[in-house]
Design a protein around this motif. Structure first.
Motif, PDB file in Angstrom:
ATOM      1  N   VAL A 117      44.376  -9.046  -7.664  1.00 53.99           N
ATOM      2  CA  VAL A 117      44.627  -9.660  -6.355  1.00 53.99           C
ATOM      3  C   VAL A 117      44.464 -11.160  -6.542  1.00 53.99           C
ATOM      4  N   TYR A 118      45.492 -11.938  -6.198  1.00 53.73           N
ATOM      5  CA  TYR A 118      45.525 -13.356  -6.532  1.00 53.73           C
ATOM      6  C   TYR A 118      45.215 -14.273  -5.362  1.00 53.73           C
ATOM      7  N   VAL A 119      44.942 -13.744  -4.184  1.00 52.66           N
ATOM      8  CA  VAL A 119      44.701 -14.604  -3.021  1.00 52.66           C
ATOM      9  C   VAL A 119      43.444 -14.137  -2.302  1.00 52.66           C
ATOM     10  N   GLU A 120      42.938 -15.045  -1.462  1.00 56.38           N
ATOM     11  CA  GLU A 120      41.802 -14.763  -0.601  1.00 56.38           C
ATOM     12  C   GLU A 120      42.203 -15.054   0.842  1.00 56.38           C
ATOM     13  N   GLU A 121      41.365 -14.628   1.760  1.00 62.60           N
ATOM     14  CA  GLU A 121      41.637 -14.890   3.166  1.00 62.60           C
ATOM     15  C   GLU A 121      41.604 -16.394   3.443  1.00 62.60           C
ATOM     16  N   ASN A 122      42.441 -16.829   4.393  1.00 64.14           N
ATOM     17  CA  ASN A 122      42.592 -18.232   4.808  1.00 64.14           C
ATOM     18  C   ASN A 122      43.233 -19.096   3.726  1.00 64.14           C
ATOM     19  N   GLN A 123      43.849 -18.467   2.722  1.00 63.71           N
ATOM     20  CA  GLN A 123      44.538 -19.209   1.671  1.00 63.71           C
ATOM     21  C   GLN A 123      46.021 -19.287   2.004  1.00 63.71           C
ATOM     22  N   PHE A 124      46.605 -20.469   1.748  1.00 65.18           N
ATOM     23  CA  PHE A 124      48.029 -20.649   2.000  1.00 65.18           C
ATOM     24  C   PHE A 124      48.845 -20.023   0.872  1.00 65.18           C
ATOM     25  N   VAL A 125      49.908 -19.312   1.213  1.00 64.78           N
ATOM     26  CA  VAL A 125      50.797 -18.686   0.231  1.00 64.78           C
ATOM     27  C   VAL A 125      52.225 -19.093   0.548  1.00 64.78           C
ATOM     28  N   LYS A 126      53.048 -19.132  -0.490  1.00 66.57           N
ATOM     29  CA  LYS A 126      54.461 -19.460  -0.348  1.00 66.57           C
ATOM     30  C   LYS A 126      55.309 -18.197  -0.426  1.00 66.57           C
ATOM     31  N   ALA A 127      56.484 -18.265   0.148  1.00 67.70           N
ATOM     32  CA  ALA A 127      57.403 -17.125   0.108  1.00 67.70           C
ATOM     33  C   ALA A 127      57.785 -16.833  -1.343  1.00 67.70           C
ATOM     34  N   GLY A 128      57.706 -15.559  -1.732  1.00 64.33           N
ATOM     35  CA  GLY A 128      58.026 -15.147  -3.090  1.00 64.33           C
ATOM     36  C   GLY A 128      56.845 -15.170  -4.036  1.00 64.33           C
ATOM     37  N   GLN A 129      55.687 -15.603  -3.569  1.00 70.67           N
ATOM     38  CA  GLN A 129      54.514 -15.670  -4.434  1.00 70.67           C
ATOM     39  C   GLN A 129      53.943 -14.275  -4.655  1.00 70.67           C
ATOM     40  N   VAL A 130      53.596 -13.956  -5.914  1.00 68.98           N
ATOM     41  CA  VAL A 130      52.978 -12.665  -6.238  1.00 68.98           C
ATOM     42  C   VAL A 130      51.522 -12.711  -5.798  1.00 68.98           C
ATOM     43  N   VAL A 131      51.137 -11.744  -4.964  1.00 69.40           N
ATOM     44  CA  VAL A 131      49.775 -11.736  -4.431  1.00 69.40           C
ATOM     45  C   VAL A 131      48.963 -10.546  -4.930  1.00 69.40           C
ATOM     46  N   VAL A 132      49.640  -9.439  -5.265  1.00 74.95           N
ATOM     47  CA  VAL A 132      48.933  -8.236  -5.723  1.00 74.95           C
ATOM     48  C   VAL A 132      49.746  -7.612  -6.846  1.00 74.95           C
ATOM     49  N   ASP A 133      49.046  -7.121  -7.884  1.00 77.12           N
ATOM     50  CA  ASP A 133      49.669  -6.396  -8.989  1.00 77.12           C
ATOM     51  C   ASP A 133      49.170  -4.955  -8.996  1.00 77.12           C
ATOM     52  N   LEU A 134      50.123  -4.012  -9.162  1.00 77.97           N
ATOM     53  CA  LEU A 134      49.789  -2.600  -9.327  1.00 77.97           C
ATOM     54  C   LEU A 134      49.988  -2.210 -10.788  1.00 77.97           C
ATOM     55  N   ASP A 135      49.316  -1.140 -11.221  1.00 71.59           N
ATOM     56  CA  ASP A 135      49.430  -0.663 -12.597  1.00 71.59           C
ATOM     57  C   ASP A 135      50.875  -0.221 -12.853  1.00 71.59           C
ATOM     58  N   PRO A 136      51.604  -0.865 -13.805  1.00 73.53           N
ATOM     59  CA  PRO A 136      53.030  -0.571 -13.976  1.00 73.53           C
ATOM     60  C   PRO A 136      53.330   0.475 -15.040  1.00 73.53           C
ATOM     61  N   ARG A 137      52.339   1.043 -15.717  1.00 75.10           N
ATOM     62  CA  ARG A 137      52.629   1.872 -16.885  1.00 75.10           C
ATOM     63  C   ARG A 137      53.424   3.122 -16.534  1.00 75.10           C
ATOM     64  N   ASP A 138      53.084   3.774 -15.451  1.00 73.53           N
ATOM     65  CA  ASP A 138      53.850   4.969 -15.059  1.00 73.53           C
ATOM     66  C   ASP A 138      55.310   4.631 -14.799  1.00 73.53           C
ATOM     67  N   TYR A 139      55.553   3.497 -14.177  1.00 69.73           N
ATOM     68  CA  TYR A 139      56.919   3.120 -13.832  1.00 69.73           C
ATOM     69  C   TYR A 139      57.669   2.586 -15.040  1.00 69.73           C
ATOM     70  N   GLU A 140      56.970   2.014 -16.004  1.00 72.40           N
ATOM     71  CA  GLU A 140      57.626   1.628 -17.250  1.00 72.40           C
ATOM     72  C   GLU A 140      58.111   2.860 -18.001  1.00 72.40           C
ATOM     73  N   ALA A 141      57.279   3.921 -18.027  1.00 68.09           N
ATOM     74  CA  ALA A 141      57.720   5.174 -18.659  1.00 68.09           C
ATOM     75  C   ALA A 141      58.909   5.771 -17.924  1.00 68.09           C
ATOM     76  N   ALA A 142      58.902   5.689 -16.601  1.00 68.05           N
ATOM     77  CA  ALA A 142      60.042   6.204 -15.825  1.00 68.05           C
ATOM     78  C   ALA A 142      61.309   5.414 -16.136  1.00 68.05           C
ATOM     79  N   VAL A 143      61.181   4.123 -16.351  1.00 69.54           N
ATOM     80  CA  VAL A 143      62.346   3.302 -16.703  1.00 69.54           C
ATOM     81  C   VAL A 143      62.887   3.709 -18.063  1.00 69.54           C
ATOM     82  N   ALA A 144      62.000   3.917 -19.043  1.00 65.30           N
ATOM     83  CA  ALA A 144      62.449   4.328 -20.373  1.00 65.30           C
ATOM     84  C   ALA A 144      63.157   5.680 -20.315  1.00 65.30           C
ATOM     85  N   SER A 145      62.607   6.623 -19.549  1.00 60.94           N
ATOM     86  CA  SER A 145      63.240   7.937 -19.417  1.00 60.94           C
ATOM     87  C   SER A 145      64.613   7.823 -18.750  1.00 60.94           C
TER      88      SER A 145
END
Length: 448
Positions: A117-145
């Motif tokens: 999680v890259y932000v905190e409350e009361n922090q300014f964010v811009k449109a398109g900014q990544v704020v949260v990352d989820l574990d991508p490994r399951d979806y990377e395997a789905a892409v390979a399949s």
């Protein structure tokens, strides 16, 4: 109409005027009681009580300047009240108003575990900014399949593509072969017919020879009985007749065989024609079948391509981006938390599109229309802003509430309704960046 506090303010001012008049009268009474008519103190009055008892006491007249001041004060207050009323009736104001804006809730589009999680409350964010990352490994395997399935489907499609021209050429060859078979069968029928006719000629020839030989036997028999011809010659004639009769039988058998060959050749011709018809009829069907197989392979490849695109989308959804610029109002996501699709992770408040929602009484919007200017006082900033009425309400607040009133049943008590009017801030003013949704404001709209 005027502000919500106008009746209370008018009554208070009237009471103040009354208290001021009462206080002035009391001071005048005190001054009258403290001096004689000639301006002497009360002690001197006691010393000269004898003289005063002899002269009747005359009432003291009010000073003309004081009377003029009092009248002038009353006139000033009356004129000021009139001017204030004439000015105040051109404005409508309320303190039931807040700064409003758009609040965007960021939700996960795929299920996964929060790894950053890259932000905190009361922090300014811009449109398109990544704020949260989820574990991508399951979806990377789905892409390979999905990518492997697409490659397999494309290979099958490529392998199926030549089948259509191959089938077309094969069908044309089969049709040509069937035509050749028909021609060969027709030639066989013609040859067998000629053989049969030749066999019939031989039968007739053998019959003629046998008839001559039999006549020779009949002619030589009396001569042989009379020994007019040698016995050996007669035997030779008999043998010739017997041989001729046998030749007739043999030629007749050959003619029967030739006739059967004709029938067999005709049957082969009929079969060749039937085969040619089947080949001609089945050729377009076989081509259509191969074309359908090609389309099926193409459809499978397209479906595999769509599955790959969906897998790539799901992988991209592992990086949650804010769609708008603003300030994080609430952070819900925590590292290690498992989120489901549609579950909110952040709440972002936009600051570039703010307005005022002012709940005026229904009697206050009688002369209010869109476009009228307004003055907005923000309590938190102790600052005034210019604005204008952007739009009039579609319904009262009670109608749009969760439980609207049902006035058709029970006793009815008339209540003055409030309607939300949207007031837009004018751009380019100092301090607009300090406004926040939810701040209390007091808008005043000029209705005339």
């Amino acid at each position: 109409m005027v502000d919500d506090r106008t009746p209370y303010a008018s009554h208070q001012e009237i009471e103040q005027l009354r208290d001021e008049l009462r206080r002035l009268k009391e001071e005048q009474e005190k001054q009258k009681n403290g001096r004689h008519e000639d301006g002497q103190p009360k002690d001197e009055k006691k010393e000269e009580s004898g003289e005063e008892n002899e002269k009747p006491e005359e009432p003291k007249k009010p000073h003309p300047v004081r009377k003029f001041i009092l009248i002038a004060l009353v006139l000033v207050l009356a004129i000021g009240g009139l001017l204030w009323w004439l000015h105040a009736r051109n404005f409508e104001s309320t303190d039931d108003a807040i700064v409003d804006g758009h609040t965007s809730g960021l939700a996960a589009r795929v299920a996964g575990t929060v790894i950053a999680v890259y932000v905190e409350e009361n922090q300014f964010v811009k449109a398109g900014q990544v704020v949260v990352d989820l574990d991508p490994r399951d979806y990377e395997a789905a892409v390979a399949s999905a990518r492997g399935q697409l490659q397999q489907a494309q290979a099958q499609q490529q392998a199926e593509l030549p089948s259509v021209p191959v089938t077309r050429v094969t069908s044309q060859t089969n049709i040509a072969n069937a035509g050749s078979s028909i021609a060969s069968a027709e030639a066989g029928v013609a040859a067998a017919q000629r053989n049969y006719e030749a066999a019939l000629d031989r039968v007739r020839e053998a019959q003629a020879t046998a008839a001559k030989a039999q006549s020779d036997v009949d002619r030589y028999r009396p001569l042989a009985e009379k020994d007019e011809v040698p016995r050996e010659q007669f035997d030779q004639v008999v043998a010739t007749a017997t041989s001729s009769a046998a030749a007739v039988a043999a030629n007749q058998a050959g003619a029967q065989a030739a006739l059967k060959q004709v029938d067999q050749a005709r049957a082969q011709l009929a079969q060749a024609r039937q085969t040619a018809g089947e080949v001609a009829n089945n050729a377009p069907r076989q081509i259509a079948i191969q074309q359908a197989n090609v389309r099926s392979r193409a459809g499978s490849a397209q479906m595999s391509r769509a599955q790959l695109e969906q897998a790539l989308l799901n992988l991209s959804y592992c990086k949650i981006q804010t769609p708008v610029s603003g300030i994080v109002a609430r952070r819900v996501a925590e590292i290690g938390q498992h989120v489901a699709p549609g579950q909110e992770v952040l709440l972002v408040t936009r600051l570039d599109d703010l307005w005022v929602t002012a709940n005026f009484r229904e009697t206050q919007i009688r002369r209010m229309v869109a476009g009228q200017s307004a003055r907005i006082h923000v309590d938190a900033l102790a600052q005034d802003f210019d604005g204008y009425v952007e739009s009039m309400p579609a319904a009262s607040g009670s109608i749009t509430s969760l439980l609207p009133p049902e006035n058709a049943t029970g006793n009815f008590i008339k209540v003055v309704q409030r309607l939300p009017v949207r007031i837009r801030f004018k751009q380019g003013q100092n301090g607009l960046d300090r406004l926040r949704p939810g701040m209390s404001v007091e808008p005043k709209v000029r209705v005339r």
